[in-house]
Design an enzyme around this catalytic site. Structure first.
Site, mmCIF file in Angstrom:
data_model
loop_
_atom_site.group_PDB
_atom_site.id
_atom_site.type_symbol
_atom_site.label_atom_id
_atom_site.label_comp_id
_atom_site.label_asym_id
_atom_site.label_seq_id
_atom_site.Cartn_x
_atom_site.Cartn_y
_atom_site.Cartn_z
ATOM 1 C CE LYS A 52 -3.452 -2.556 2.658
ATOM 2 N NZ LYS A 52 -4.025 -2.762 4.004
ATOM 3 N NE ARG A 254 -9.942 -1.566 9.669
ATOM 4 C CZ ARG A 254 -9.362 -1.394 8.486
ATOM 5 N NH1 ARG A 254 -8.106 -1.716 8.321
ATOM 6 N NH2 ARG A 254 -10.033 -0.894 7.469
#
Length: 265
Positions: A52, A254
């Site tokens: 990323k 998450r």
DNA sequence: CGATTATGATTAA
DNA sequence: TAATCCTAATCGC
């Protein structure tokens, strides 16, 4: 939007527009004013994605490090550029197109050594050629953490985010809370292969689509948003395969989603 | 107009 | 585990 496929697609598009050309740089918002001034007018040597993380290297050896984080965006526009609106951290302009960066987690100049340190911390990136599944498989085999946590760990596999991890677990028939070292033989290899296949497809489409068009009853055109994914954000909705209501829970801080029937614990 | 949300990751406690 | 950062769109009142 940013999982690994977004960053790799960005690197590709930035290279197409800017690589080898002097790049006009500014920071309309002001928070990257000094950096922008330093690279302004310099040719872009190349844009590069590692998981990323995005690196823009200029001929003068300046390196701009960009991490989009959760909300960052890099948007393309035609030239002449429209009036700057909103909080544009970095605006780039090549010969034919411009790019606006907003909301990044990081946008800063780094040294070659700092770049190396960042890259060396990452696990294998399924989107880079030359990477192999061995280190991912080895780490998974050694970890008692839930596979849903392992898949999000950038030091274990670079580029997978919260959408892909739930989708890959579904496609592999694995509950995300399963301890990585208790997966059936070959499952971590299946997860790796899924990541190669689907991140590639993500780059191609510039979005995450894990379901097959024919499964949705389509032979052409793009799949409507509601039908692109198997489990992500589908709490209480029927599983696309078996109709059982999708469940959700917290894995590695998450939210994760799974089908309790297709992915038994 | 305020609250909520988001495909991320680090730092502090 | 919680707080924090970064921005813009969306939703409810």
């Amino acid at each position: 939007m940013p999982e690994g496929h977004t960053i790799h697609r960005l690197a590709r598009d930035l290279n197409r527009d800017l690589k080898g050309h002097p790049v006009q740089a500014s920071s309309p918002q002001g928070r990257f004013r000094d950096g922008a001034r330093l690279i302004d007018g310099q040719p872009l040597e190349r844009a590069e994605a590692w998981g990323k993380n995005l690196f823009l290297t200029f001929d003068t050896n300046e390196i701009v490090y960009v991490h989009l984080g959760l909300i960052g965006k890099f948007r393309r526009h035609a030239l002449p550029a429209p009036a700057a609106r909103g909080a544009i951290r970095l605006r780039l302009a090549g010969p034919e197109a411009g790019w606006d960066l907003t909301g990044p987690n990081a946008c800063k100049l780094v040294t070659r050594a700092e770049k190396l340190r960042t890259v060396n911390k990452l696990g294998p990136d399924p989107l880079r050629r030359g990477t192999t599944p061995e280190t991912f498989e080895a780490k998974a085999a050694r970890s008692s953490r839930p596979i849903g946590a392992v898949l999000l760990d950038q030091a274990t596999i670079a580029g997978v985010g919260n959408v892909y991890r739930s989708e890959f677990c579904f496609l592999a028939g694995v509950h995300p809370m399963t301890a990585a070292n208790e997966l059936a033989d070959g499952t971590s290899r299946i997860l790796w292969d899924l990541s190669v296949e689907h991140l590639k497809e993500g780059v191609r489409l510039n979005r995450i689509v894990t379901r097959e068009p024919k499964e949705v009853g389509m032979t052409r055109g793009r799949i409507p948003p509601r039908h692109r994914l198997y489990v992500y954000k589908r709490h209480h909705q029927p599983c696309h395969r078996c109709g059982t209501p999708i469940e959700q829970g917290e894995v590695a801080a998450r939210t994760a989603w799974w089908c309790p029937r297709c992915q038994p614990r």
